[in-house]
Design a protein around this motif. Structure first.
Motif, PDB file in Angstrom:
ATOM      1  N   GLY B 150       0.809  -1.209   0.000  1.00  0.00           N
ATOM      2  CA  GLY B 150       0.000   0.000   0.000  1.00  0.00           C
ATOM      3  C   GLY B 150       0.842   1.257   0.000  1.00  0.00           C
ATOM      4  O   GLY B 150       1.737   1.407  -0.841  1.00  0.00           O
ATOM      5  N   SER B 151       0.615   2.100   0.956  1.00  0.00           N
ATOM      6  CA  SER B 151       1.221   3.430   0.922  1.00  0.00           C
ATOM      7  C   SER B 151       2.731   3.411   1.154  1.00  0.00           C
ATOM      8  O   SER B 151       3.481   4.070   0.451  1.00  0.00           O
ATOM      9  N   ALA B 152       3.154   2.659   2.126  1.00  0.00           N
ATOM     10  CA  ALA B 152       4.559   2.717   2.512  1.00  0.00           C
ATOM     11  C   ALA B 152       5.461   2.274   1.367  1.00  0.00           C
ATOM     12  O   ALA B 152       5.267   1.204   0.798  1.00  0.00           O
ATOM     13  N   ARG B 153       6.434   3.075   1.059  1.00  0.00           N
ATOM     14  CA  ARG B 153       7.379   2.690   0.021  1.00  0.00           C
ATOM     15  C   ARG B 153       8.684   2.220   0.672  1.00  0.00           C
ATOM     16  O   ARG B 153       9.137   2.769   1.676  1.00  0.00           O
ATOM     17  N   LEU B 154       9.238   1.209   0.094  1.00  0.00           N
ATOM     18  CA  LEU B 154      10.449   0.642   0.661  1.00  0.00           C
ATOM     19  C   LEU B 154      11.652   1.181  -0.099  1.00  0.00           C
ATOM     20  O   LEU B 154      11.784   0.969  -1.294  1.00  0.00           O
ATOM     21  N   GLY B 155      12.525   1.887   0.608  1.00  0.00           N
ATOM     22  CA  GLY B 155      13.711   2.421  -0.038  1.00  0.00           C
ATOM     23  C   GLY B 155      14.665   1.320  -0.448  1.00  0.00           C
ATOM     24  O   GLY B 155      14.545   0.178  -0.003  1.00  0.00           O
ATOM     25  N   ASP B 156      15.623   1.662  -1.303  1.00  0.00           N
ATOM     26  CA  ASP B 156      16.606   0.676  -1.739  1.00  0.00           C
ATOM     27  C   ASP B 156      17.375   0.110  -0.553  1.00  0.00           C
ATOM     28  O   ASP B 156      17.688  -1.068  -0.509  1.00  0.00           O
ATOM     29  N   GLU B 157      17.657   0.980   0.396  1.00  0.00           N
ATOM     30  CA  GLU B 157      18.422   0.519   1.542  1.00  0.00           C
ATOM     31  C   GLU B 157      17.658  -0.536   2.330  1.00  0.00           C
ATOM     32  O   GLU B 157      18.210  -1.560   2.721  1.00  0.00           O
ATOM     33  N   GLU B 158      16.364  -0.282   2.530  1.00  0.00           N
ATOM     34  CA  GLU B 158      15.562  -1.254   3.270  1.00  0.00           C
ATOM     35  C   GLU B 158      15.436  -2.565   2.504  1.00  0.00           C
ATOM     36  O   GLU B 158      15.526  -3.644   3.080  1.00  0.00           O
ATOM     37  N   ALA B 159      15.230  -2.459   1.203  1.00  0.00           N
ATOM     38  CA  ALA B 159      15.125  -3.682   0.408  1.00  0.00           C
ATOM     39  C   ALA B 159      16.418  -4.481   0.504  1.00  0.00           C
ATOM     40  O   ALA B 159      16.404  -5.712   0.602  1.00  0.00           O
ATOM     41  N   ASP B 160      17.535  -3.791   0.498  1.00  0.00           N
ATOM     42  CA  ASP B 160      18.816  -4.453   0.602  1.00  0.00           C
ATOM     43  C   ASP B 160      18.969  -5.137   1.957  1.00  0.00           C
ATOM     44  O   ASP B 160      19.494  -6.251   2.047  1.00  0.00           O
ATOM     45  N   PHE B 161      18.478  -4.459   2.963  1.00  0.00           N
ATOM     46  CA  PHE B 161      18.508  -5.055   4.300  1.00  0.00           C
ATOM     47  C   PHE B 161      17.724  -6.363   4.317  1.00  0.00           C
ATOM     48  O   PHE B 161      18.210  -7.410   4.776  1.00  0.00           O
ATOM     49  N   VAL B 162      16.518  -6.301   3.814  1.00  0.00           N
ATOM     50  CA  VAL B 162      15.672  -7.497   3.776  1.00  0.00           C
ATOM     51  C   VAL B 162      16.330  -8.601   2.956  1.00  0.00           C
ATOM     52  O   VAL B 162      16.315  -9.775   3.348  1.00  0.00           O
ATOM     53  N   ALA B 163      16.942  -8.218   1.852  1.00  0.00           N
ATOM     54  CA  ALA B 163      17.618  -9.217   1.019  1.00  0.00           C
ATOM     55  C   ALA B 163      18.733  -9.900   1.806  1.00  0.00           C
ATOM     56  O   ALA B 163      18.903 -11.123   1.725  1.00  0.00           O
ATOM     57  N   HIS B 164      19.472  -9.119   2.578  1.00  0.00           N
ATOM     58  CA  HIS B 164      20.538  -9.727   3.380  1.00  0.00           C
ATOM     59  C   HIS B 164      19.961 -10.704   4.407  1.00  0.00           C
ATOM     60  O   HIS B 164      20.534 -11.760   4.649  1.00  0.00           O
ATOM     61  N   VAL B 165      18.869 -10.321   5.001  1.00  0.00           N
ATOM     62  CA  VAL B 165      18.236 -11.231   5.959  1.00  0.00           C
ATOM     63  C   VAL B 165      17.848 -12.530   5.268  1.00  0.00           C
ATOM     64  O   VAL B 165      18.154 -13.630   5.751  1.00  0.00           O
ATOM     65  N   LEU B 166      17.200 -12.412   4.126  1.00  0.00           N
ATOM     66  CA  LEU B 166      16.728 -13.614   3.431  1.00  0.00           C
ATOM     67  C   LEU B 166      17.891 -14.489   2.973  1.00  0.00           C
ATOM     68  O   LEU B 166      17.899 -15.699   3.188  1.00  0.00           O
ATOM     69  N   VAL B 167      18.869 -13.877   2.358  1.00  0.00           N
ATOM     70  CA  VAL B 167      19.992 -14.656   1.833  1.00  0.00           C
ATOM     71  C   VAL B 167      20.787 -15.285   2.977  1.00  0.00           C
ATOM     72  O   VAL B 167      21.165 -16.455   2.915  1.00  0.00           O
ATOM     73  N   GLY B 168      21.021 -14.509   4.011  1.00  0.00           N
ATOM     74  CA  GLY B 168      21.745 -15.064   5.153  1.00  0.00           C
ATOM     75  C   GLY B 168      20.989 -16.199   5.803  1.00  0.00           C
ATOM     76  O   GLY B 168      21.559 -17.229   6.142  1.00  0.00           O
ATOM     77  N   ALA B 169      19.703 -16.017   5.947  1.00  0.00           N
ATOM     78  CA  ALA B 169      18.889 -17.074   6.531  1.00  0.00           C
ATOM     79  C   ALA B 169      18.932 -18.318   5.649  1.00  0.00           C
ATOM     80  O   ALA B 169      19.047 -19.445   6.154  1.00  0.00           O
ATOM     81  N   ALA B 170      18.880 -18.117   4.357  1.00  0.00           N
ATOM     82  CA  ALA B 170      18.927 -19.263   3.437  1.00  0.00           C
ATOM     83  C   ALA B 170      20.257 -19.994   3.553  1.00  0.00           C
ATOM     84  O   ALA B 170      20.295 -21.225   3.633  1.00  0.00           O
ATOM     85  N   SER B 172      22.126 -20.236   6.098  1.00  0.00           N
ATOM     86  CA  SER B 172      22.174 -20.939   7.365  1.00  0.00           C
ATOM     87  C   SER B 172      21.227 -22.138   7.375  1.00  0.00           C
ATOM     88  O   SER B 172      21.528 -23.185   7.936  1.00  0.00           O
ATOM     89  N   LEU B 173      20.092 -21.984   6.726  1.00  0.00           N
ATOM     90  CA  LEU B 173      19.115 -23.071   6.704  1.00  0.00           C
ATOM     91  C   LEU B 173      19.616 -24.268   5.907  1.00  0.00           C
ATOM     92  O   LEU B 173      19.147 -25.401   6.099  1.00  0.00           O
ATOM     93  N   THR B 174      20.557 -24.006   5.041  1.00  0.00           N
ATOM     94  CA  THR B 174      21.269 -25.086   4.372  1.00  0.00           C
ATOM     95  C   THR B 174      21.803 -26.113   5.371  1.00  0.00           C
ATOM     96  O   THR B 174      21.655 -27.323   5.183  1.00  0.00           O
ATOM     97  N   ASP B 175      22.409 -25.638   6.437  1.00  0.00           N
ATOM     98  CA  ASP B 175      22.900 -26.545   7.472  1.00  0.00           C
ATOM     99  C   ASP B 175      21.742 -27.258   8.164  1.00  0.00           C
ATOM    100  O   ASP B 175      21.803 -28.456   8.436  1.00  0.00           O
ATOM    101  N   TRP B 176      20.702 -26.493   8.430  1.00  0.00           N
ATOM    102  CA  TRP B 176      19.545 -27.077   9.116  1.00  0.00           C
ATOM    103  C   TRP B 176      18.970 -28.223   8.291  1.00  0.00           C
ATOM    104  O   TRP B 176      18.589 -29.258   8.812  1.00  0.00           O
ATOM    105  N   MET B 177      18.929 -28.012   6.986  1.00  0.00           N
ATOM    106  CA  MET B 177      18.353 -29.039   6.113  1.00  0.00           C
ATOM    107  C   MET B 177      19.164 -30.327   6.134  1.00  0.00           C
ATOM    108  O   MET B 177      18.611 -31.410   5.997  1.00  0.00           O
ATOM    109  N   GLU B 178      20.478 -30.193   6.304  1.00  0.00           N
ATOM    110  CA  GLU B 178      21.297 -31.403   6.349  1.00  0.00           C
ATOM    111  C   GLU B 178      20.886 -32.303   7.510  1.00  0.00           C
ATOM    112  O   GLU B 178      20.986 -33.518   7.422  1.00  0.00           O
ATOM    113  N   ARG B 179      20.439 -31.693   8.572  1.00  0.00           N
ATOM    114  CA  ARG B 179      20.034 -32.493   9.729  1.00  0.00           C
ATOM    115  C   ARG B 179      18.551 -32.850   9.700  1.00  0.00           C
ATOM    116  O   ARG B 179      18.062 -33.497  10.623  1.00  0.00           O
TER     117      ARG B 179
END
Lengths: 229, 229
Positions: B150-170, B172-179
């Motif tokens: 809706g109204s709130a626009r996400l700046g490039d910086e915020e999108a980059d932050f979210v991308a880092h969270v997602l990629v980093g989590a992914a 790490s979850l690689t290890d989780w999946m092995e178990r």
DNA sequence: GAGTAAGTTTACTGATGGGTAAGATTACGT
DNA sequence: ACGTAATCTTACCCATCAGTAAACTTACTC
């Protein structure tokens, strides 16, 4: 460096000096390209001293790993230990983590990017430290949600999943912070909590994300766990 | 191995065979401990061939890196390219990622755990691949939220932050999946989306997480951005 | 101010492994 | 067939280090 003639120094002190330099060199070059000679020279000492005190190159690296891991974990636990809700303790721990790795970049590099290509003992040491952090975080997540989430109980497996998300995200945000020097650890943590914690709360509260169109696999939509849908 | 007398094979084919083996060996041992002799032997060939075709050990590693990075990115993009909302494309891309790294563990290890301790050219190559993935994810996040938020626009910086969270989590979850070998990529992705995406939606919708008790720093509570508070 | 233990060095070895020179062999076009 | 270009090998060089032997030096004790 302060005096022309290198003064003698008790073993305990010299060991710490050696480890200080070793952390720098290992962080800069990586394990194998780092030479013991260079580390010794930076510590203002000759090579056999390193072997006398730390046994071998691997022993030296292990000593670095142990010391730096201990310090990092202590920073996290020290911040998270105080009274307060698990939610707040998680927040405090994450803040402390970001602050620590900002302040001690070499330490973080050695701890983080040197896992593979090393001997059994070393990879085991790294894995041990990571497991300790995971367990800590998973515990906080489980407790925090048991308290805030009401009826839904989070199994160990789910808590472990969340812990992996948080720890992995934190790893990665380390890089993001390097390119945003103005950001404080507190602000980064707050953003991260906003993303993960709020999401989790709402998921436990029943709000679920659904894949927009299941691409295949019409498996019967039963058996769903707590955080998963 | 199939024939006693090693048959001659055209360069293009031999190169791929060499790279195949190199990925295995680099994943198992890491860059420096891996010896070119061993790789050559596994490829059923002698060492000078490797140098003739790939120039140097570093050139060989770079070739591995490039090929495997291209394949991984292609898997992600191929899945995310199809029509559909950005939200769905992100879901498809993450699923494809988890599926790929489950299927090609060596490839992932080489790509992921070999960043440091290597020369300028190599670290640059790794960084380039990671930036490509980040940009891709950040783009999807920005588009997806512009559409849903809706109204709130996400700046490039915020999108980059979210991308880092997602990629980093992914990561790490690689290890989780092995178990958790029973888990499918789809289920893991769904859990991850449940955590991050739902959280983000709600944060954009105005629901904010606040540190339970600000530990210090009474900085004036103004200037707040979109995802942050 | 000996005696001694802790601290420190010089000067080596031995192995490993990246890289190369020079030449042998096979396929393939004409 | 026969030349030739691509494929492939044996046999070597040599720089770099991890690790060590043996001796030297400072400081501290009695």
């Amino acid at each position: 460096m302060s005096d022309k003639r290198r003064r003698r120094v008790p073993r305990q002190v010299r060991e710490q000096q050696i480890i200080d330099m070793a952390v720098q060199v290992f962080a800069k070059r990586g394990y194998h390209p780092a030479s013991v000679d260079e580390i010794a020279e930076m510590a203002g000492i000759s090579k056999p001293m390193v072997y006398l005190y730390l046994d071998s190159k691997e022993g030296l690296f292990l000593a670095c790993l142990r010391r730096e891991a201990e310090r990092l974990v202590a920073a996290f636990q020290g911040a998270a230990r105080g009274v307060g809700s698990p939610e707040m303790r998680l927040w405090a721990g994450l803040s402390a983590f970001f602050a620590y790795v900002t302040e001690h970049r070499d330490s973080w590099v050695v701890l983080h990017r040197q896992a593979s290509e090393l001997s059994e003992a070393i990879t085991e040491e790294v894995a041990r430290a990571r497991r300790a952090v995971m367990a800590e975080v998973a515990g906080l997540v489980r407790d925090g949600l048991a308290e805030a989430g009401g009826s839904a109980r989070l199994g160990d497996e789910e808590a472990d999943f969340v812990a992996h998300v948080l720890v992995g995200a934190a790893d990665s945000l380390t890089d993001w912070m390097e390119r945003h020097p103005g950001e404080t650890p507190e602000r980064v943590t707050r953003r991260l909590m906003n993303m993960v914690w709020v999401g989790m709360r709402n998921v436990l509260g029943g709000e679920l994300w659904e894949p927009p169109e299941p691409p295949r696999a019409p498996e019967a939509p039963s058996d769903e766990g707590s955080v998963e849908g």
